[in-house]
Write a protein that holds these residues in place. Structure first.
Motif, PDB file in Angstrom:
ATOM      1  N   LEU A  50       0.832  -1.210   0.000  1.00 55.93           N
ATOM      2  CA  LEU A  50       0.000   0.000   0.000  1.00 55.93           C
ATOM      3  C   LEU A  50       0.861   1.252   0.000  1.00 55.93           C
ATOM      4  CD1 LEU A  50      -2.978  -0.815   2.410  1.00 55.93           C
ATOM      5  CD2 LEU A  50      -3.002  -0.630  -0.073  1.00 55.93           C
ATOM      6  N   PRO A  73       5.164   0.307 -11.352  1.00 64.40           N
ATOM      7  CA  PRO A  73       4.779  -1.073 -11.618  1.00 64.40           C
ATOM      8  C   PRO A  73       4.386  -1.287 -13.086  1.00 64.40           C
ATOM      9  CG  PRO A  73       3.119   0.049 -10.289  1.00 64.40           C
ATOM     10  CD  PRO A  73       4.184   1.046 -10.589  1.00 64.40           C
ATOM     11  N   ILE A  78       2.462  -5.192 -10.950  1.00 64.76           N
ATOM     12  CA  ILE A  78       1.118  -5.086 -10.371  1.00 64.76           C
ATOM     13  C   ILE A  78       0.627  -6.460  -9.922  1.00 64.76           C
ATOM     14  CG2 ILE A  78      -1.302  -4.636 -10.960  1.00 64.76           C
ATOM     15  CD1 ILE A  78      -0.271  -2.330 -12.745  1.00 64.76           C
ATOM     16  N   ARG A  82      -0.357  -7.905  -6.164  1.00 67.01           N
ATOM     17  CA  ARG A  82      -1.651  -8.536  -5.913  1.00 67.01           C
ATOM     18  C   ARG A  82      -1.489  -9.925  -5.301  1.00 67.01           C
ATOM     19  NH1 ARG A  82      -6.642 -10.499  -7.752  1.00 67.01           N
ATOM     20  NH2 ARG A  82      -5.727 -11.947  -9.242  1.00 67.01           N
ATOM     21  N   ARG A  85      -0.786  -9.516  -1.703  1.00 63.53           N
ATOM     22  CA  ARG A  85      -1.987  -9.129  -0.950  1.00 63.53           C
ATOM     23  C   ARG A  85      -2.914 -10.320  -0.736  1.00 63.53           C
ATOM     24  NH1 ARG A  85      -2.653  -3.611  -4.373  1.00 63.53           N
ATOM     25  NH2 ARG A  85      -1.314  -2.302  -3.085  1.00 63.53           N
TER      26      ARG A  85
ATOM     27  N   ARG B 327      -3.489   6.598 -17.699  1.00 66.20           N
ATOM     28  CA  ARG B 327      -2.065   6.903 -17.836  1.00 66.20           C
ATOM     29  C   ARG B 327      -1.902   8.049 -18.817  1.00 66.20           C
ATOM     30  NH1 ARG B 327       1.417   1.916 -17.106  1.00 66.20           N
ATOM     31  NH2 ARG B 327       0.225   0.768 -15.573  1.00 66.20           N
ATOM     32  N   GLU B 399      -7.973   1.345  -0.359  1.00 64.69           N
ATOM     33  CA  GLU B 399      -6.921   0.540   0.279  1.00 64.69           C
ATOM     34  C   GLU B 399      -7.474  -0.788   0.772  1.00 64.69           C
ATOM     35  OE1 GLU B 399      -5.058   2.919   3.285  1.00 64.69           O
ATOM     36  OE2 GLU B 399      -3.854   4.015   1.801  1.00 64.69           O
ATOM     37  N   LEU B 402      -8.012  -3.021  -2.255  1.00 67.12           N
ATOM     38  CA  LEU B 402      -6.740  -3.522  -2.793  1.00 67.12           C
ATOM     39  C   LEU B 402      -6.138  -4.564  -1.861  1.00 67.12           C
ATOM     40  CD1 LEU B 402      -5.049  -0.240  -4.100  1.00 67.12           C
ATOM     41  CD2 LEU B 402      -6.110  -2.048  -5.457  1.00 67.12           C
ATOM     42  N   SER B 403      -6.218  -4.307  -0.531  1.00 68.91           N
ATOM     43  CA  SER B 403      -5.598  -5.233   0.419  1.00 68.91           C
ATOM     44  C   SER B 403      -6.291  -6.592   0.392  1.00 68.91           C
ATOM     45  CB  SER B 403      -5.618  -4.645   1.828  1.00 68.91           C
ATOM     46  OG  SER B 403      -6.907  -4.789   2.391  1.00 68.91           O
ATOM     47  N   LEU B 404      -7.524  -6.610  -0.124  1.00 68.36           N
ATOM     48  CA  LEU B 404      -8.233  -7.891  -0.226  1.00 68.36           C
ATOM     49  C   LEU B 404      -7.879  -8.606  -1.526  1.00 68.36           C
ATOM     50  CD1 LEU B 404     -11.697  -6.754   1.123  1.00 68.36           C
ATOM     51  CD2 LEU B 404     -10.223  -8.492   2.150  1.00 68.36           C
ATOM     52  N   GLY B 405      -6.963  -8.049  -2.277  1.00 64.03           N
ATOM     53  CA  GLY B 405      -6.531  -8.718  -3.507  1.00 64.03           C
ATOM     54  C   GLY B 405      -7.365  -8.353  -4.715  1.00 64.03           C
TER      55      GLY B 405
END
Lengths: 254, 497
Positions: A50, A73, A78, A82, A85, B327, B399, B402-405
């Motif tokens: 993070l 990344p 990326i 993942r 995580r 991007r 967050e 994302l932290s959960l994949g």
């Protein structure tokens, strides 16, 4: 299981981590303590990608995350983040439940969408988890209908639903009313007893003494001391650790 | 506090002085007023174009045209100067009634509907309607060949009445005289029927167009004067007759290449100054007879608004996501799009899409151009609403996801956007209602929606008030349920939170 090598991090112009090294065994319980802003939360957030870091590597199991993969990344980078995580779950100070979803939906969202588990199976697992934390009655409630302690327990269940190999707790009780701290800590204690590799950043010293295999003391981005709870709390070696602990312990006596 | 009071009294003082110096509506006849004032105020629309009244191409600050010459001649006879008063053609009559100017002269055809509202001078020109088609056209030889074809004309003109009366003609209504010929040349129309002076000026020089058949529908242009200014009308008639007899009229018309044998008939009108008498049907027509037309207009308004809004919502979402997560250079392009579309008038965008794009080979139908024009414009506003909504979702939400994949795109779709949408919803509804009303702007690209239907009906019947109320009511009946629905949706969503 988790290896951090030569970790450097800058915050704006400030050099926070100046080459941190730390190794955590499978099943180990490590508690990170230290003053606010000392870097313990940031350290945990680096582990699951993070936070950016400018130099160094972090290994989780057999996956290596190099600083360059986090900074700029590419597709592979990326994917690496993942995969890490998916191995380490995270619980936040602010719970961060999804307010537009029920408790059940919060828990099954990631298993369903990120792991591709069928809804029925995911829901079954979720109910099992909710029973463990005594919240099966709240399955269809929305987060705002829950107390802070209940929300944090759901957040833990949500992370566990991904069947992680390690758990990161970022000050899990800091924004709770005092009477709710206990119920959250007891859920974490249960996990620890089951042998989960656990990293906790906290100000709860008694809890640290109770569950930690090892205590890591952070100050100004440095790890100033590591050791067993006994070594750290009864006989700290460094002056900085002594000052921090005396302040903290004085406060908890009062 | 003291300074505020002083400022207020200063403003009040200025207002009083201003009111003092504005000439009050002094009693007396129109003629007396004109002479006292020293100039004759005549209303016309310079946007209407040549050869009537238009900016001199060599010196755009000066107006020229045959009507300018006539106005100057009349003023000279009255011993004053002529001064043009700019007014949209559609509303010249109501503006005259309100007293904005002494007379209106701008190719205004003498019709019974108008005579119910104002009085007309003796005719100063005999117009005819000229049908114009593309050079290669072989089928359409006169107005009776128009059945099943698309024909364009100006709103509120006699030509429009003629086209409507043929039956089976797809009549497209314009508010400017350049655009119908443009569309004809581009193939969007099959024919254009307009007053001969207009055709002579705009269509004749165009190598892509030609006249079809001889002129039809003779009628008179008259100078409109307020009903109670009878004395001024007599004076105007006297002057017009004099100009006709002295041959000054002929000179003016020859100068503008408008003289033809038909004009000789003007002399007959001096003998009998009554203009043509017709049935005063639409003046007496009960209001409900306008409903089918108005409802059709309302239907088109709904169609345009709903399709444009759907387009705006989807395109806006894409733009917001590109701006926030894209991007380089995609994020910069999205930002540029938003800034350009928000920073330029919708009217200009519509003109470019409809009249500009054909120059590079893209010719859109009016409806498609309306969808795209409104949709692309509103997309810029929707994008900013979504962006504000997305930014208002706490950072911890992303967050946690994302932290959960979850991947970033999955997190945006499942966690961020549903929350952002809730925050943006009141703004989106507001924009939808605004778009409902902005949709009236597409009348510039020959779409006859509700507002345009109104201005056409009101311009021919001159019943601005009653029809205006009905149209306002129709708009309200469309937008109010929308706000009710949005309020319910907001409530429902916040309950679910």
């Amino acid at each position: 299981m988790i290896k951090v090598r030569n970790l450097h991090k800058y915050y704006g112009g400030h050099h926070l981590f100046k080459g941190i090294n730390l190794e955590i065994e499978k099943g180990e319980v490590v508690v990170f303590i230290g003053p606010s802003g000392s870097g313990k939360s940031t350290f945990l957030r680096c582990i699951n990608g993070l936070e950016y870091f400018q130099k160094g590597e972090i290994d989780v199991g057999d996956i290596e995350l190099h600083s360059i993969n986090r900074l700029m990344p590419d597709k592979k980078g990326i994917e690496t983040i993942r995969r890490i995580r998916l191995k380490v779950g995270m619980v936040f100070q602010q719970f961060n439940l999804f307010p537009h979803m029920t408790v059940l939906e919060n828990i099954i969202e990631a298993p369903q969408r990120a792991l591709g588990i069928g809804r029925d199976k995911a829901a079954e697992d979720a109910v099992t988890l909710l029973k463990r934390i005594n919240l099966e009655k709240k399955v269809n409630s929305y987060p705002e209908e829950l107390s802070g302690g209940e929300q944090q327990r759901v957040a833990i269940a949500r992370a566990l639903a991904m069947k992680p190999e390690a758990m990161l707790f970022d000050e899990p009780t800091s924004s709770l009313d005092p009477e709710m701290v206990g119920e959250v800590l007891s859920v974490i204690k249960e996990l620890v007893d089951e042998g989960m590799t656990t990293l906790i950043a906290t100000h709860e010293m008694d809890f640290a003494k109770e569950v930690a295999d090892r205590v890591v003391v952070f100050d100004k981005g440095d790890i100033i001391e590591t050791g067993t709870p006994e070594e750290i709390f009864t006989n700290p070696k460094t002056e900085r650790a002594k000052i921090f602990l005396s302040r903290i312990l004085k406060r908890s006596i009062m | 506090m003291k300074t505020i009071l002083r400022l207020l009294s200063l403003i009040l003082g200025l207002i009083i002085i201003f009111l003092w110096t504005v000439p009050s509506q002094t009693s007396g006849t129109a003629l007396e007023k004109i002479k006292k004032r020293g100039h004759l105020l005549w209303g016309s629309d310079a946007e209407g174009g040549a050869p009537y009244v238009f900016p001199d191409p060599k010196d755009p600050s000066r107006l020229i045209g045959f009507e300018v010459d006539i106005a100057e001649a009349i003023a000279r006879e009255l011993g004053v100067k002529a001064k043009q008063s700019q007014n949209a053609w559609d509303s010249l009559i109501p503006a005259l009634e309100r007293g904005d100017f002494d007379m209106a002269m701008n190719g205004i055809e003498i019709t019974p509907q108008r005579e119910a509202k104002v009085i007309f001078s003796i005719p100063y020109y005999i117009y005819t309607e000229q049908l114009v088609v593309r050079k290669e056209e072989t089928f359409i030889k006169d107005i009776y060949g128009l059945k099943g074809k698309k024909a364009g004309t100006l709103s509120g003109t006699v030509a429009q009445d003629i086209l409507m009366s043929i039956g089976g003609v797809d009549v497209k209504i314009y508010s400017g005289q350049v655009e119908p010929y443009e569309d004809l040349a581009l193939g969007r129309l099959d024919a254009v029927l307009l007053d001969l002076p207009i055709a002579a000026y705009y269509a004749k020089p165009n190598p892509k167009l030609k006249y079809a058949g001889s002129p039809v529908g003779e009628g008179f242009y008259g100078i409109a004067i307020k009903k109670d200014d009878k004395e001024f009308k007599q004076e105007t008639d006297r002057i017009l007759a004099k100009l006709l007899r002295t041959g000054e009229f002929k000179k003016i018309y020859e100068k503008w290449n408008m003289w033809n044998e038909t004009q000789a008939k003007l002399f007959e009108t001096i003998k009998d100054s009554g203009s043509y008498v017709g049935l005063d049907e639409s003046k007496k027509a009960p209001l409900y007879t306008f409903l089918p037309n108005l409802l059709k207009g309302a239907g088109i308004t709904i169609l345009i608004s709903v399709v444009s809004m759907a387009l705006a919502i989807i395109l806006g979402l894409v733009l917001a996501i590109l701006r926030l997560y894209g991007r380089p250079p995609l994020n910069a392009l999205a930002t540029a799009y938003i800034e350009i579309y928000r920073g330029t008038p919708l009217l200009i965008q519509l003109y470019i899409i409809y009249y500009g794009l054909p120059n590079i080979g893209i010719s859109l139908s009016p409806l498609t151009a309306a969808f795209i024009g409104l949709g692309m414009n509103y997309a810029a506003y929707e994008a900013e609403l979504y962006r504000a909504g997305i930014n208002a979702v706490p950072k911890g939400q992303m967050e946690a996801a994302l932290s959960l994949g979850m991947t970033q795109s999955l997190a945006v779709k499942r966690i961020i956007l549903p929350q952002a949408f809730r925050i943006a919803l009141p703004g989106v509804t507001n924009d939808f209602i605004a778009l409902f009303k902005d949709s009236s702007l597409v009348s510039v690209i020959a779409m006859v929606e509700l507002t345009k239907t109104y201005s056409i009906l009101a311009a021919t019947t001159l019943r601005f008030f009653e029809l205006g109320l009905i149209v306002a009511l129709l708009y309200f009946a469309m937008s109010y349920p929308l706000s009710l629905f949005a309020r319910r949706l907001e409530k429902k969503l916040s309950n679910k939170k």
